[in-house]
Design a protein around this motif. Sequence first.
Motif, PDB file in Angstrom:
ATOM      1  N   PRO A  42      53.977 -56.310  44.829  1.00 11.94           N
ATOM      2  CA  PRO A  42      52.860 -55.914  45.683  1.00 11.94           C
ATOM      3  C   PRO A  42      51.680 -55.437  44.834  1.00 11.94           C
ATOM      4  CG  PRO A  42      54.595 -54.274  45.789  1.00 11.94           C
ATOM      5  CD  PRO A  42      55.110 -55.409  44.960  1.00 11.94           C
ATOM      6  N   GLY A  43      50.489 -55.738  45.258  1.00 19.19           N
ATOM      7  CA  GLY A  43      49.303 -55.312  44.519  1.00 19.19           C
ATOM      8  C   GLY A  43      48.126 -55.121  45.454  1.00 19.19           C
ATOM      9  N   TYR A  69      42.191 -55.715  49.457  1.00 22.07           N
ATOM     10  CA  TYR A  69      42.798 -57.037  49.380  1.00 22.07           C
ATOM     11  C   TYR A  69      44.211 -56.916  48.826  1.00 22.07           C
ATOM     12  CZ  TYR A  69      38.013 -58.670  49.935  1.00 22.07           C
ATOM     13  OH  TYR A  69      36.753 -58.895  50.407  1.00 22.07           O
ATOM     14  N   SER A  70      45.154 -57.503  49.532  1.00 24.34           N
ATOM     15  CA  SER A  70      46.523 -57.596  49.033  1.00 24.34           C
ATOM     16  C   SER A  70      46.579 -58.800  48.111  1.00 24.34           C
ATOM     17  CB  SER A  70      47.496 -57.767  50.200  1.00 24.34           C
ATOM     18  OG  SER A  70      48.796 -57.961  49.718  1.00 24.34           O
ATOM     19  N   VAL A  71      46.815 -58.566  46.817  1.00 27.25           N
ATOM     20  CA  VAL A  71      46.721 -59.639  45.828  1.00 27.25           C
ATOM     21  C   VAL A  71      48.059 -59.984  45.178  1.00 27.25           C
ATOM     22  CG1 VAL A  71      44.306 -59.218  45.303  1.00 27.25           C
ATOM     23  CG2 VAL A  71      46.061 -57.999  44.027  1.00 27.25           C
ATOM     24  N   GLY A  72      49.100 -59.291  45.539  1.00 28.37           N
ATOM     25  CA  GLY A  72      50.396 -59.556  44.928  1.00 28.37           C
ATOM     26  C   GLY A  72      51.142 -60.669  45.644  1.00 28.37           C
ATOM     27  N   LYS A  77      52.808 -52.527  51.398  1.00 27.72           N
ATOM     28  CA  LYS A  77      52.958 -51.561  52.477  1.00 27.72           C
ATOM     29  C   LYS A  77      52.098 -50.348  52.186  1.00 27.72           C
ATOM     30  CE  LYS A  77      57.705 -52.948  53.328  1.00 27.72           C
ATOM     31  NZ  LYS A  77      59.121 -52.526  53.304  1.00 27.72           N
ATOM     32  N   ILE A  78      51.142 -50.054  53.076  1.00 20.49           N
ATOM     33  CA  ILE A  78      50.311 -48.860  52.948  1.00 20.49           C
ATOM     34  C   ILE A  78      50.946 -47.817  53.864  1.00 20.49           C
ATOM     35  CG2 ILE A  78      48.014 -47.882  53.272  1.00 20.49           C
ATOM     36  CD1 ILE A  78      46.917 -50.719  52.769  1.00 20.49           C
ATOM     37  N   LEU A  79      51.540 -46.800  53.266  1.00 26.02           N
ATOM     38  CA  LEU A  79      52.295 -45.820  54.022  1.00 26.02           C
ATOM     39  C   LEU A  79      51.514 -44.549  54.329  1.00 26.02           C
ATOM     40  CD1 LEU A  79      55.695 -46.204  52.119  1.00 26.02           C
ATOM     41  CD2 LEU A  79      54.971 -47.307  54.249  1.00 26.02           C
ATOM     42  N   ASP A  80      50.475 -44.262  53.550  1.00 23.41           N
ATOM     43  CA  ASP A  80      49.722 -43.023  53.748  1.00 23.41           C
ATOM     44  C   ASP A  80      48.307 -43.208  53.200  1.00 23.41           C
ATOM     45  OD1 ASP A  80      49.163 -40.395  54.420  1.00 23.41           O
ATOM     46  OD2 ASP A  80      50.048 -39.576  52.603  1.00 23.41           O
ATOM     47  N   ILE A  81      47.339 -42.664  53.908  1.00 23.97           N
ATOM     48  CA  ILE A  81      45.945 -42.678  53.460  1.00 23.97           C
ATOM     49  C   ILE A  81      45.403 -41.266  53.551  1.00 23.97           C
ATOM     50  CG2 ILE A  81      43.616 -43.551  53.913  1.00 23.97           C
ATOM     51  CD1 ILE A  81      44.881 -46.034  55.083  1.00 23.97           C
ATOM     52  N   ARG A  82      44.806 -40.801  52.472  1.00 24.40           N
ATOM     53  CA  ARG A  82      44.219 -39.454  52.461  1.00 24.40           C
ATOM     54  C   ARG A  82      42.771 -39.531  52.021  1.00 24.40           C
ATOM     55  NH1 ARG A  82      49.068 -36.391  49.244  1.00 24.40           N
ATOM     56  NH2 ARG A  82      50.721 -37.244  50.530  1.00 24.40           N
ATOM     57  N   PRO A  83      41.855 -38.984  52.803  1.00 31.55           N
ATOM     58  CA  PRO A  83      40.447 -38.975  52.379  1.00 31.55           C
ATOM     59  C   PRO A  83      40.270 -38.044  51.190  1.00 31.55           C
ATOM     60  CG  PRO A  83      40.704 -37.728  54.403  1.00 31.55           C
ATOM     61  CD  PRO A  83      42.027 -38.351  54.105  1.00 31.55           C
ATOM     62  N   GLY A  84      39.305 -38.392  50.334  1.00 29.18           N
ATOM     63  CA  GLY A  84      39.095 -37.629  49.103  1.00 29.18           C
ATOM     64  C   GLY A  84      38.204 -36.505  49.222  1.00 29.18           C
TER      65      GLY A  84
END
Length: 84
Positions: A42-43, A69-72, A77-84
């Motif tokens: 996955p990439g 873009y998923s390049v792999g 799988k994107i399991l978590d997103i946190r704003p910076g």
Amino acid sequence: MNSKSKYIVIFTILTIPLIFIFSCGDNPVSSKVKPLPSVNGPGLYIPDSTFDFGYVPQNGTVSHEYRLYSVGDDTLKILDIRPG
């Protein structure tokens, strides 16, 4: 020279420069397109990973769209997103 011949000459005179213009030089569309990297497994590729909002007044609201873009060659799988 009959009228049909005049139209052929005019058409030729107008189209040859256009063909030359569009066939020579850099293509502005294709020169901006970058190939995506390829990885084993996955990439994730984020072309623009930062963005400067400039001055934002207190309690101001801003937003920006990021392209991911998923390049792999495997499922990403994107399991978590946190704003910076």
